[in-house]
Scaffold this motif. Structure first.
Motif, PDB file in Angstrom:
ATOM      1  N   ALA A   1       0.288  -1.512  -0.191  1.00 21.31           N
ATOM      2  CA  ALA A   1       0.093  -0.011  -0.033  1.00 21.31           C
ATOM      3  C   ALA A   1       0.441   0.635   0.283  1.00 21.31           C
ATOM      4  O   ALA A   1       0.641   2.429  -0.055  1.00 21.31           O
ATOM      5  N   ALA A   2       2.026   1.616   0.434  1.00 22.23           N
ATOM      6  CA  ALA A   2       3.125   2.589   0.398  1.00 22.23           C
ATOM      7  C   ALA A   2       3.464   2.761  -0.885  1.00 22.23           C
ATOM      8  O   ALA A   2       3.881   1.955  -1.516  1.00 22.23           O
ATOM      9  N   PRO A   3       3.509   4.640  -0.925  1.00 20.55           N
ATOM     10  CA  PRO A   3       3.919   5.336  -2.212  1.00 20.55           C
ATOM     11  C   PRO A   3       5.151   4.086  -2.744  1.00 20.55           C
ATOM     12  O   PRO A   3       6.393   3.967  -1.677  1.00 20.55           O
ATOM     13  N   LEU A   4       5.584   3.706  -3.586  1.00 16.37           N
ATOM     14  CA  LEU A   4       6.292   3.674  -5.093  1.00 16.37           C
ATOM     15  C   LEU A   4       7.573   4.038  -5.949  1.00 16.37           C
ATOM     16  O   LEU A   4       6.438   4.887  -6.447  1.00 16.37           O
ATOM     17  N   ILE A   5       8.228   3.971  -5.185  1.00 15.57           N
ATOM     18  CA  ILE A   5       8.962   4.921  -6.549  1.00 15.57           C
ATOM     19  C   ILE A   5      10.262   4.157  -6.766  1.00 15.57           C
ATOM     20  O   ILE A   5      11.698   3.863  -5.748  1.00 15.57           O
ATOM     21  N   LEU A   6      10.328   4.483  -7.855  1.00 12.28           N
ATOM     22  CA  LEU A   6      11.414   3.638  -8.651  1.00 12.28           C
ATOM     23  C   LEU A   6      12.838   4.727  -9.254  1.00 12.28           C
ATOM     24  O   LEU A   6      12.289   5.427  -9.432  1.00 12.28           O
TER      25      LEU A   6
ATOM     26  N   GLU B   1       1.926   2.413 -11.239  1.00 19.41           N
ATOM     27  CA  GLU B   1       2.010   1.129 -12.307  1.00 19.41           C
ATOM     28  C   GLU B   1       2.842   1.551 -14.033  1.00 19.41           C
ATOM     29  O   GLU B   1       3.570   1.108 -14.350  1.00 19.41           O
ATOM     30  N   VAL B   2       2.621   2.852 -14.050  1.00 26.21           N
ATOM     31  CA  VAL B   2       2.808   3.839 -15.199  1.00 26.21           C
ATOM     32  C   VAL B   2       3.888   4.075 -14.750  1.00 26.21           C
ATOM     33  O   VAL B   2       4.569   3.222 -15.763  1.00 26.21           O
ATOM     34  N   LEU B   3       4.890   4.513 -13.500  1.00 17.85           N
ATOM     35  CA  LEU B   3       6.208   4.740 -13.836  1.00 17.85           C
ATOM     36  C   LEU B   3       6.813   3.395 -13.946  1.00 17.85           C
ATOM     37  O   LEU B   3       7.618   3.706 -13.959  1.00 17.85           O
ATOM     38  N   ALA B   4       6.310   2.622 -13.565  1.00 16.89           N
ATOM     39  CA  ALA B   4       7.435   1.371 -13.707  1.00 16.89           C
ATOM     40  C   ALA B   4       7.723   0.985 -14.885  1.00 16.89           C
ATOM     41  O   ALA B   4       8.775  -0.059 -14.759  1.00 16.89           O
TER      42      ALA B   4
ATOM     43  N   VAL C   1       7.837   4.344 -21.263  1.00 18.47           N
ATOM     44  CA  VAL C   1       7.318   5.554 -21.046  1.00 18.47           C
ATOM     45  C   VAL C   1       8.582   6.244 -21.059  1.00 18.47           C
ATOM     46  O   VAL C   1       9.190   6.542 -19.717  1.00 18.47           O
ATOM     47  N   ASP C   2       8.767   7.336 -21.908  1.00 16.95           N
ATOM     48  CA  ASP C   2       9.451   8.448 -21.691  1.00 16.95           C
ATOM     49  C   ASP C   2       9.083   9.709 -20.876  1.00 16.95           C
ATOM     50  O   ASP C   2      10.113  10.327 -19.896  1.00 16.95           O
ATOM     51  N   ALA C   3       7.588  10.042 -20.925  1.00 11.89           N
ATOM     52  CA  ALA C   3       7.095  11.037 -20.333  1.00 11.89           C
ATOM     53  C   ALA C   3       5.366  11.559 -19.682  1.00 11.89           C
ATOM     54  O   ALA C   3       5.061  10.152 -20.343  1.00 11.89           O
ATOM     55  N   ILE C   4       5.222  12.152 -19.148  1.00 11.86           N
ATOM     56  CA  ILE C   4       3.581  11.757 -18.743  1.00 11.86           C
ATOM     57  C   ILE C   4       2.832  13.257 -18.128  1.00 11.86           C
ATOM     58  O   ILE C   4       3.991  14.433 -18.873  1.00 11.86           O
TER      59      ILE C   4
ATOM     60  N   ALA D   1       7.629  11.565  -7.983  1.00 10.43           N
ATOM     61  CA  ALA D   1       7.577   9.961  -8.627  1.00 10.43           C
ATOM     62  C   ALA D   1       8.038  10.012  -9.860  1.00 10.43           C
ATOM     63  O   ALA D   1       8.705   9.117  -9.593  1.00 10.43           O
ATOM     64  N   ALA D   2       7.674  10.651 -10.352  1.00  9.86           N
ATOM     65  CA  ALA D   2       7.793  10.259 -11.840  1.00  9.86           C
ATOM     66  C   ALA D   2       9.067  11.514 -12.414  1.00  9.86           C
ATOM     67  O   ALA D   2       9.530   9.884 -13.248  1.00  9.86           O
ATOM     68  N   ALA D   3       9.681  11.969 -11.275  1.00 16.66           N
ATOM     69  CA  ALA D   3      11.315  12.396 -11.995  1.00 16.66           C
ATOM     70  C   ALA D   3      11.997  11.586 -11.705  1.00 16.66           C
ATOM     71  O   ALA D   3      12.890  11.076 -11.878  1.00 16.66           O
ATOM     72  N   LYS D   4      11.585  10.842  -9.918  1.00 19.50           N
ATOM     73  CA  LYS D   4      12.545   9.468 -10.109  1.00 19.50           C
ATOM     74  C   LYS D   4      12.980   8.937 -10.797  1.00 19.50           C
ATOM     75  O   LYS D   4      13.404   7.683 -11.100  1.00 19.50           O
ATOM     76  N   ALA D   5      11.404   8.628 -10.850  1.00 20.75           N
ATOM     77  CA  ALA D   5      11.344   7.217 -12.209  1.00 20.75           C
ATOM     78  C   ALA D   5      12.011   7.800 -13.277  1.00 20.75           C
ATOM     79  O   ALA D   5      12.119   6.313 -14.183  1.00 20.75           O
ATOM     80  N   GLY D   6      12.667   8.756 -13.609  1.00 17.03           N
ATOM     81  CA  GLY D   6      13.347   9.173 -15.048  1.00 17.03           C
ATOM     82  C   GLY D   6      12.406   9.935 -16.289  1.00 17.03           C
ATOM     83  O   GLY D   6      12.411   9.500 -17.614  1.00 17.03           O
ATOM     84  N   LYS D   7      11.422   9.838 -16.007  1.00 19.53           N
ATOM     85  CA  LYS D   7      10.059  10.715 -16.599  1.00 19.53           C
ATOM     86  C   LYS D   7       9.844  12.808 -17.023  1.00 19.53           C
ATOM     87  O   LYS D   7      10.195  12.812 -15.743  1.00 19.53           O
TER      88      LYS D   7
END
Length: 422
Positions: free
Chosen positions: A12-17, A91-94, A98-101, A116-122
């Motif tokens: 349930a916790a936020p996940l940042i990759l 799930e999208v950020l994983a 995906v290059d951008a959101i 989260a998106a910036a940390k995932a490289g988006k």
């Protein structure tokens, strides 16, 4: 390769990759197109989706929304299948493809998704205001900077010809020395769906993940009057028109006044009126007065006169007014002015969405990058906080903190309900 939904929803916790885990995150697809995921595809999100679909350099690869009806509509528009449609943005950020959101979620979700998106490289096209609080906007700026991401805020007036012309007239002294700025925003909530805000709790519809919609905001009973477009009139999520339209018009004020790198140092609120009862408790009437360190004054006021919606720059030798495709002045002589080669010219963007894709491809400048969008949002939040406290406040643009008011500083970031944090 896609990671299964089950793997990501077990926690349930936020996940940042980090981008490194995702391999090719941020790279352009083999066919040369930017692979874009759209998160939040209600009214504004659908409008943004259509704009990106019209760009031949973009390939829409995923849709995400907590409302299944929104997802299905956007899925058909983007010609995707349910396999590429998600309820959970993580799930999208994983996805490494995906290059951008595009993020057009309600305000209280902006920072969670953007960071989260910036940390995932988006890279990010993120709706205004940048953050739902001063602190949340700052967190977005830091994440974008640290991860070297491109961000375009949805303050699209910076891509308007007449807005740019107005700001160039001001910047180059054609109205004399700038003295005041007036920002007029609507003063009556444009509530959609016939709601009054006094509706009671009702069952959550099967197509809506209401727990995910609430996110970090306070847990409240569901009513349709609370969600989607009308969230902006509820102080748990947004301070009404102060940020809804204010973010646009204050951004223009900043541009014309050459204040993109700072904010006012003082703010006060008066004539603040809220509804006596019901959900819609954001300020519906207000007058917010600001002062910059150079003495320029700015006033944001609520009004029912649509002719005053926009930004008016008042100088020692005249004024100019602009909103979208409008450009007016105190005299026709000002409007007839032809710029000289020595005049300051401002950044040119003819299409806000295309400018974002230009920058993603070139790693260059956007019309409304994070730091500039942050300053406009900060000013709006300064006014909202002054309206709550009911007393004048002093503000330090460098530290983004109020001077001598811990009450105000306690409002720099919204309280967040676990497990969501920034």
């Amino acid at each position: 390769m896609k990671t299964s939904r089950r793997q990501f929803l077990q926690s349930a916790a936020p996940l940042i990759l980090p981008a490194a885990v995702l391999g090719r995150a941020g790279a352009v697809s083999p066919n040369g197109k930017i692979r874009l995921a759209c998160i939040g595809v209600g009214g504004q999100g659908t409008s943004n989706l259509r704009a990106f679909l019209a760009d031949e350099r973009v390939q829409i690869v995923a849709i995400c929304d907590v409302d299944g009806q929104h997802r299905d509509r956007a899925m058909e528009l983007a010609k995707l299948t349910k396999a590429d449609c998600y309820n959970d943005f993580r799930e999208v950020l994983a996805r490494s493809d995906v290059d951008a959101i595009m993020n057009a979620t309600p305000d209280h979700w902006h920072a969670h998704i953007a960071v989260a998106a910036a940390k995932a490289g988006k890279d990010l096209y993120s709706e205004k205001p940048l953050g739902a609080s001063i602190g949340e906007g700052r967190a977005i700026c830091e994440a974008v900077k640290q991860n070297q991401r491109v961000l375009q805020c949805g303050t699209w007036r910076r891509s308007g010809l007449k807005v740019r012309m107005a700001c160039e007239l001001v910047r180059n002294g054609y109205i004399g020395e700038l003295k005041e700025i007036e920002v007029g925003v609507p003063g009556t909530f444009a509530i959609r769906g016939g709601f009054t805000g006094t509706e009671g709790p009702e069952p959550v519809p099967a197509h809506l993940d209401y727990a995910m919609w609430m996110g970090s905001s306070p847990e409240k009973p569901y009513t349709a009057a609370r969600c989607h477009f009308n969230f902006r009139w509820i102080d748990d999520y947004a301070p009404g028109y102060i940020t809804d339209w204010g973010a646009h018009f204050v951004d223009v004020a900043q541009w014309g006044a050459a204040m993109d790198d700072t904010t006012p140092v003082e703010v006060s609120a008066s004539q603040v009126k809220r509804r006596d009862k019901g959900l819609y408790d954001a300020p519906e009437e207000f007058r917010l007065e600001y002062r910059y360190s150079n003495g320029v004054k700015m006033t944001m006021f609520s009004t029912t006169d649509k002719a005053t919606y926009g930004t008016r720059f008042i100088g020692s030798q005249g004024w100019v007014f602009t909103e979208a495709e409008q450009l007016k002045a105190s005299s026709m002589d000002i409007l007839r002015i032809k710029m000289k080669e020595s005049d300051t010219r401002l950044f040119v963007s003819k299409h806000h969405h295309r400018n974002f894709i230009d920058a993603v491809l070139s790693r260059g400048q956007t019309a409304a990058p994070a730091e500039i969008a942050q300053r406009a949002a900060v000013i709006c939040h300064m006014g909202s906080i002054a309206a709550k406290i009911g007393q004048p406040l002093k503000f330090d643009p460098k530290t983004e903190r109020f001077e001598g008011s811990e009450t105000a500083n306690a409002m720099l970031t919204r309280p967040m309900r676990g497990p969501w944090t920034i």
